[in-house]
Scaffold this active site. Sequence first.
Site, short mmCIF file in Angstrom:
data_model
loop_
_atom_site.label_atom_id
_atom_site.label_comp_id
_atom_site.label_asym_id
_atom_site.label_seq_id
_atom_site.Cartn_x
_atom_site.Cartn_y
_atom_site.Cartn_z
CG ASP A 85 67.80 32.56 35.75
OD1 ASP A 85 67.20 33.31 34.95
OD2 ASP A 85 68.27 32.96 36.83
CD GLN B 18 70.34 39.79 33.44
OE1 GLN B 18 70.52 40.56 32.48
NE2 GLN B 18 69.83 40.22 34.59
CG HIS C 33 69.83 36.73 40.52
ND1 HIS C 33 68.85 36.61 41.46
CD2 HIS C 33 69.87 38.04 40.17
CE1 HIS C 33 68.31 37.80 41.68
NE2 HIS C 33 68.92 38.68 40.91
CB CYS D 64 70.74 39.61 43.50
SG CYS D 64 69.70 40.88 44.18
CE LYS E 115 66.13 40.63 35.37
NZ LYS E 115 66.46 41.75 36.23
#
Lengths: 420, 159
Positions: A214, A217, A137, A378, A240
């Site tokens: 990261d 997600q 991202h 993104c 999220k």
Amino acid sequence: MTAANALKTPEPTSTFDVDRYRADFPILANVHPHGKPLVYLDNGASSQMPQQVIDRLVRYQTHEHANIHRGVHTLSETATNAYEHARRQIQHFLNAKEDREIIFTSNVTDSINLVAHGFGRAFVSEGDEIIITHLEHHANIVPWQMLCEERGAKLKVAPIDDSGALILEAYEKLFSPRTKFVSVTHVSNALGTINPVKEMIDIAHRHGVPIMVDGAQAVQHMPVDVQALDCDFYAFTGHKIFGPTGIGVLYGKAEWLEKMKPFRGGGDMILSVTFEKTTYNAIPFKFEAGTPPIAQAIALGEAVEYVRRIGLERIAAHEHDLLVYATDRLRAMDGVRIYGTAPHKAAVISFYVNDIHPHDVGTLLNEEGVAVRTGHHCAQPVMRRFGIPATARASFAFYNKLEEVDVLVEAIRKVQKLFA
Amino acid sequence: MTDSKQLYQEVILDHNRKPRNYGKLPDATHRSEGLNPLCGDHIRLDLKVAGDVIESVAFEGQSCAICKASASMMTANVKGKSVADAERLVGEFRGMATGTLDVAKDANHLGRLTVFAGVKDLPSRVKCAILPWHTLHAAVQSQAVVSTEGDNDPVAQSA
């Protein structure tokens, strides 16, 4: 992910009472876009909040709010305790060794910038190299680019194959004696690819390089244990994982956090200030300058508890059913192409309908009550890799039902009919 | 609200499939590119202006159906018009798409272009419809490349 061309809604293979959990999310019943039941498939952008988390926010604001870490009065103690309790809830959620390894930030972007600044400015110099992947991202590209530009360092990008899976051997080949840091996504937001992060972490460590993951997600879809992974940093965001916006988390190994520079200067991050010299506070407070998002942190603590109660193994199994069924049904449609077919995927499906621009698809799916994200997500380098400007993306959460896949398929069919 | 479906039915059926004035002009006097970095819409506009009149116009590019249909209808509309009349249409179209011009009440010269009035209810798509007009404005002003973002944001300008 084998594809039997099931065209009837199958019996779920996991025993997951989705209706019971859906009842926790008032917005799923309250909103009717264009008079249709809401089919919310934009969880990759932001998830919805269960009543338990909403109630926690309300309880905090109605009974517990004051500023933290500095008052001697009852309310300030109550708020401080609740905020620090949330930190321990996050610690247990990620299985971090110590609560001081959990830093509250405002989102993953903020967490990555903190590391790019705090680690990067302390340890990266001219000619050094930083490794990311082609799946990132923009939040995990731009901060490193800025650092490289400032320091005269070089950004190296690990490639992916045509299915959207990382090429592990090529990743390992990028390491050199100048490699100073690695930052990689756990799950691709645009394609759903689950990276082999354990192997990637082990490779980085074999080369003596610290690595950040990261998890924006990932944490809402699968169990994450930072000690088992042995990553040096891990980041995720509140909104999220069924919590509020404005709150994010950075996990960092204490040994690194202690060596790093503070990110922002201000109140709460100091031990003492004179005009000549400031002594910084201990971790995690060194990285939490100013009044933090207290209510949001406490609500995030409640959100991860909520997820823990359901169980991430069960969530992963249910979402895998959703992924397999949705993939099979979309593959069976003429003119629908799926981007991202890696063997290990989270329940994210990026697709293109005939040659219809994804924005047109998204606008018309909304007419049927179906909320998907359209655009480049993104992640423009990923889009460019596949030679497309954008996709439509259906991203699932545990509260989605197999029947909602049928609604999506029907709605796509209507778009195709309109454009036929 | 089935406005967007109606919009699609009226505009797409014709202009998306068979865009008018699609291609390049070898003898263009003005040329401009329009870009919407948010969705990747990208169009190129060629004009041949003689004296004060837009003698011919052509566009090509990659875009969503709303943008393509808007470009197609725009070219059909401004061909043969004076630059000043075309610029007036740019302003009126922008007003209609952003909701500052009410086509039912306010005097305008939009004619068939009023099929795009519905985009004002689709805030995320307003820029798709305006991009060709913005590019036309830039072409007659002899700007080479325009973007829907930053200082040249057509929606911000009209707000």
